[in-house]
Design an enzyme around this catalytic site. Structure first.
Site, PDB file in Angstrom:
ATOM      1  N   GLY A 107       0.838  -1.199   0.000  1.00 39.14           N
ATOM      2  CA  GLY A 107       0.000   0.000   0.000  1.00 39.14           C
ATOM      3  C   GLY A 107       0.867   1.241   0.000  1.00 39.14           C
ATOM      4  O   GLY A 107       2.073   1.174   0.280  1.00 39.14           O
ATOM      5  N   CYS A 118       5.399  -6.081   1.417  1.00 35.05           N
ATOM      6  CA  CYS A 118       5.719  -4.649   1.396  1.00 35.05           C
ATOM      7  C   CYS A 118       5.118  -3.955   2.622  1.00 35.05           C
ATOM      8  O   CYS A 118       5.551  -4.188   3.732  1.00 35.05           O
ATOM      9  CB  CYS A 118       5.245  -4.028   0.078  1.00 35.05           C
ATOM     10  SG  CYS A 118       5.992  -2.405  -0.271  1.00 35.05           S
ATOM     11  N   TYR A 119       4.107  -3.117   2.451  1.00 33.50           N
ATOM     12  CA  TYR A 119       3.459  -2.467   3.585  1.00 33.50           C
ATOM     13  C   TYR A 119       2.954  -3.508   4.587  1.00 33.50           C
ATOM     14  O   TYR A 119       2.995  -3.281   5.810  1.00 33.50           O
ATOM     15  CB  TYR A 119       2.295  -1.610   3.087  1.00 33.50           C
ATOM     16  CG  TYR A 119       1.480  -0.958   4.184  1.00 33.50           C
ATOM     17  CD1 TYR A 119       1.907   0.224   4.788  1.00 33.50           C
ATOM     18  CD2 TYR A 119       0.271  -1.516   4.604  1.00 33.50           C
ATOM     19  CE1 TYR A 119       1.154   0.823   5.799  1.00 33.50           C
ATOM     20  CE2 TYR A 119      -0.490  -0.925   5.609  1.00 33.50           C
ATOM     21  CZ  TYR A 119      -0.045   0.252   6.201  1.00 33.50           C
ATOM     22  OH  TYR A 119      -0.792   0.840   7.195  1.00 33.50           O
ATOM     23  N   HIS A 134       7.756  -7.290  -4.012  1.00 35.59           N
ATOM     24  CA  HIS A 134       6.505  -7.766  -4.622  1.00 35.59           C
ATOM     25  C   HIS A 134       6.775  -9.025  -5.448  1.00 35.59           C
ATOM     26  O   HIS A 134       7.202  -8.941  -6.597  1.00 35.59           O
ATOM     27  CB  HIS A 134       5.905  -6.676  -5.510  1.00 35.59           C
ATOM     28  CG  HIS A 134       5.348  -5.522  -4.740  1.00 35.59           C
ATOM     29  ND1 HIS A 134       4.076  -5.519  -4.228  1.00 35.59           N
ATOM     30  CD2 HIS A 134       5.918  -4.341  -4.368  1.00 35.59           C
ATOM     31  CE1 HIS A 134       3.860  -4.372  -3.582  1.00 35.59           C
ATOM     32  NE2 HIS A 134       4.957  -3.646  -3.648  1.00 35.59           N
ATOM     33  N   GLU A 150       4.610 -10.920  -6.741  1.00 35.90           N
ATOM     34  CA  GLU A 150       3.530 -11.143  -7.705  1.00 35.90           C
ATOM     35  C   GLU A 150       3.773 -10.512  -9.071  1.00 35.90           C
ATOM     36  O   GLU A 150       3.081 -10.854 -10.041  1.00 35.90           O
ATOM     37  CB  GLU A 150       2.203 -10.622  -7.123  1.00 35.90           C
ATOM     38  CG  GLU A 150       2.090  -9.117  -7.000  1.00 35.90           C
ATOM     39  CD  GLU A 150       2.652  -8.549  -5.702  1.00 35.90           C
ATOM     40  OE1 GLU A 150       2.298  -7.411  -5.349  1.00 35.90           O
ATOM     41  OE2 GLU A 150       3.465  -9.246  -5.051  1.00 35.90           O
ATOM     42  N   GLY A 162     -22.444  -8.898 -24.793  1.00 37.88           N
ATOM     43  CA  GLY A 162     -21.062  -9.171 -24.448  1.00 37.88           C
ATOM     44  C   GLY A 162     -20.878 -10.541 -23.830  1.00 37.88           C
ATOM     45  O   GLY A 162     -21.847 -11.257 -23.552  1.00 37.88           O
ATOM     46  N   ASP A 220     -19.720 -11.362 -20.793  1.00 35.48           N
ATOM     47  CA  ASP A 220     -20.056 -11.486 -19.374  1.00 35.48           C
ATOM     48  C   ASP A 220     -21.537 -11.779 -19.152  1.00 35.48           C
ATOM     49  O   ASP A 220     -21.900 -12.737 -18.461  1.00 35.48           O
ATOM     50  CB  ASP A 220     -19.659 -10.212 -18.624  1.00 35.48           C
ATOM     51  CG  ASP A 220     -18.227  -9.809 -18.893  1.00 35.48           C
ATOM     52  OD1 ASP A 220     -17.422 -10.699 -19.222  1.00 35.48           O
ATOM     53  OD2 ASP A 220     -17.918  -8.612 -18.792  1.00 35.48           O
ATOM     54  N   SER A 221     -22.402 -10.943 -19.721  1.00 36.34           N
ATOM     55  CA  SER A 221     -23.837 -11.145 -19.502  1.00 36.34           C
ATOM     56  C   SER A 221     -24.319 -12.435 -20.154  1.00 36.34           C
ATOM     57  O   SER A 221     -25.220 -13.101 -19.631  1.00 36.34           O
ATOM     58  CB  SER A 221     -24.629  -9.950 -20.030  1.00 36.34           C
ATOM     59  OG  SER A 221     -24.479  -9.795 -21.428  1.00 36.34           O
ATOM     60  N   THR A 222     -23.701 -12.809 -21.267  1.00 30.79           N
ATOM     61  CA  THR A 222     -24.122 -14.039 -21.952  1.00 30.79           C
ATOM     62  C   THR A 222     -23.763 -15.272 -21.130  1.00 30.79           C
ATOM     63  O   THR A 222     -24.575 -16.198 -20.988  1.00 30.79           O
ATOM     64  CB  THR A 222     -23.460 -14.128 -23.338  1.00 30.79           C
ATOM     65  OG1 THR A 222     -23.835 -12.990 -24.106  1.00 30.79           O
ATOM     66  CG2 THR A 222     -23.891 -15.383 -24.068  1.00 30.79           C
ATOM     67  N   LYS A 241     -11.981 -11.836 -16.299  1.00 32.35           N
ATOM     68  CA  LYS A 241     -12.494 -12.051 -17.652  1.00 32.35           C
ATOM     69  C   LYS A 241     -12.064 -13.394 -18.238  1.00 32.35           C
ATOM     70  O   LYS A 241     -12.880 -14.120 -18.822  1.00 32.35           O
ATOM     71  CB  LYS A 241     -12.039 -10.910 -18.565  1.00 32.35           C
ATOM     72  CG  LYS A 241     -12.422 -11.068 -20.030  1.00 32.35           C
ATOM     73  CD  LYS A 241     -13.917 -10.890 -20.255  1.00 32.35           C
ATOM     74  CE  LYS A 241     -14.276  -9.434 -20.272  1.00 32.35           C
ATOM     75  NZ  LYS A 241     -15.682  -9.198 -20.699  1.00 32.35           N
TER      76      LYS A 241
END
Length: 535
Positions: free
Chosen positions: A60, A91-92, A181, A183, A238, A240-242, A390
């Site tokens: 952070g 880190c933080y 970090h 990641e 799109g 996502d909704s499908t 996604k």
């Protein structure tokens, strides 16, 4: 809607505002381990409700000495020790552990930002592996403060080239810390370290599968929606909704009623193309509503992007309420639920970080799926994808047999072209110009075989005019921008580097084919500092 039951090997990340927090989640999920992010200032009861095997404290931008420095709740360390939960501070997060457990954190004499070399100093390190004293690796640092004195019981297992604490461990208390970090890709051995920590140190099992999540979501949907209740799903065309609609349809069958709204802000021939796909390939029951006049009349004269998003969200809900009333007449019971394809990045970007005057990372923008809906909405939300990124949604879609060609469609924003026409979307013929430009750009990308290599591509209508020469005449016409980016999850993105020949051909085609455009520019900005969309 309820959150699915957490697996016993869940890795919970407490977010203290780092720009890399979502990457930790992504990296862990790529190892077939389920991971979630919640606010770093969540209550102890909220944290314990997830039943995590591991808790990671993120980085952070704060100093632990700041008056409003965010922190985990009182009793957190005692709870973790009592329940055998492993804790890793990054880190933080490392500095927070040191400060809270009686160590000393001070401003470093030399700041450490960017690539730095660290060296393993302890042959008994669990995080780096035993017998590796003297081994060096390059990592990504981003800190000004540093741990000067570690708490009792902790061992420094790695230091930076400048002598700063780079990693520490308290094996008895199961508490660990990395000042860098792991990641990010700039820490080449970061994934190796995360793997060793999760599997060798914490004993986590790599048994999270998309099929498990699908079955769990179906159970949650069936538990939420009573046997005689009906559900509305807003389909945008799109991915996502499908996928969300297909999943809910699998759970409750014909009690799902899909609606596709043409709000006047769709791409070129979008309604025609999308409805054809729904009927031919997906076999979903879909009602198409043309509400373009309703939306555009409300947007007339509006230039602020947040206001546009709020108006669009409100109008969508008005239409859904009308659709619900129509269904009530047909079925004798009014639908009580609305399905939306909200994704995890939507939730993360729309939620406020700790240490600010809000409660979580800064809200980047309101999503109509998250922050753009009216508070007095009558329908209750079902968001079966809200824990997924996604690419995970696409994987779920493949399991649900959604056509691959449909799953590869580029993302399209909920507010549609309203956030791609900068300013008033109703002014002049901006929408029609943008549709034509966008169609040329996307089709050219397809023809060049580049579509699947790009995360998202689109055109933007700019609220400026420029002087040009067309047909030996002076013109004062519109300027459009082209944007194409590569990304893994939409949280960060790099601009796509087209060949000059491709850009030259597209620019000529646009200026020669679209009346009123005499200049084409390309957006070459990454995210951050920009967002993918312009508004």
């Amino acid at each position: 809607m309820e959150t699915p039951t957490m697996k016993p090997d869940t890795v919970l990340i407490l977010d203290f505002g780092s720009q890399y927090t979502h990457l930790i989640t992504r990296r862990i999920r790529s190892l077939n381990v389920f991971s979630l992010v919640i606010s770093g200032t969540s209550s102890l009861s909220q944290i314990s409700s997830f039943n995590p095997r591991v808790v990671i404290l993120s980085g952070g931008p704060h100093s632990v000495h700041a008056p409003d420095a965010p922190s985990f709740p009182d009793g957190f360390i005692d709870w973790a020790e009592a329940n055998g939960v492993h804790v890793l501070g990054i880190c933080y997060g490392l500095q927070l552990v040191v400060e809270k457990l009686g160590g000393v954190v001070k401003e470093g004499e030399s700041k450490e930002y960017g690539k730095m070399e660290i060296e393993v100093k302890c042959g008994e390190s669990e995080v780096f592996g035993r017998g590796r004293v003297g081994e060096k690796q390059v990592v990504w640092m981003s800190h000004g403060d540093e741990a000067k004195v570690v708490p009792d019981g902790f061992v420094v297992v790695a230091r930076s080239a400048q002598g700063a604490v780079a990693a520490l461990e308290n094996r008895e208390r199961r508490i660990y810390g990395l000042q860098y970090h792991p990641e990010v890709t700039h820490s080449p051995k970061g994934m190796e370290t995360l793997k060793r920590f999760l599997f060798d140190v914490c004993g986590v099992s790599a048994d999270w599968k998309m099929e498990d999540l699908m079955e769990e979501e179906i159970k949650v949907i069936n538990k939420t929606v009573a046997a005689d209740e009906h559900v509305i799903c807003a389909l945008s065309g799109g991915v996502d909704s499908t996928v969300a609609a297909t999943l809910v349809h699998k759970a409750i069958g014909d009690r799902l009623h899909c609606i596709f709204v043409d709000n006047g802000l769709l791409r070129y021939k979008e309604q025609e193309r999308v409805m054809d796909t729904f009927e031919r390939d997906l076999h979903l029951p879909v009602t198409c509503v043309d509400a373009s006049e309703q939306f555009l009349s409300q947007l007339k004269g509006v230039v602020d992007p947040e206001t546009k998003r709020k108006i669009i969200g409100k109008e969508f809900i008005n239409i859904f309420d009308q659709f619900a009333q129509k269904l009530e007449k047909e079925h004798g019971k009014k639908p009580a639920f609305l399905v939306q394809g909200t994704l995890y990045p939507d939730v993360i970007e729309s939620c406020p970080p700790p240490g600010t005057d809000r409660t979580h990372s800064h809200t980047i923008k309101s999503h109509h799926n998250v922050g753009g809906l009216p508070k007095d909405m009558k329908l209750k939300l079902i968001e079966p994808l809200k824990l997924l990124f996604k690419d995970e949604v696409r994987e779920l879609g493949r399991i649900l047999n959604v056509p691959v060609g449909f799953l590869k469609r580029h993302p399209f924003p909920g507010p549609g072209l309203a956030v791609r026409v900068l300013g008033d979307v109703t002014q002049g013929n901006a929408l029609e110009v943008l549709r034509q430009v966008d169609e040329i750009f996307i089709q050219s990308i397809r023809d060049a075989g580049l579509y699947d290599s790009i995360w998202q591509a689109f055109a933007v209508f700019l609220p400026v005019r420029s002087v040009g020469v067309q047909g030996d005449k002076r013109t004062h016409s519109h300027v459009v921008a082209l944007r194409a980016v590569t990304s893994q999850d939409g949280m960060t993105a790099d601009w796509f580097n087209f060949e000059h020949k491709f850009l030259d051909e597209v620019s000529r085609k646009i200026c020669n084919s679209v009346q009123g455009v005499n200049r084409v520019v390309q957006d070459i900005t990454s995210k951050p500092p920009s967002t993918i969309e312009w508004e």
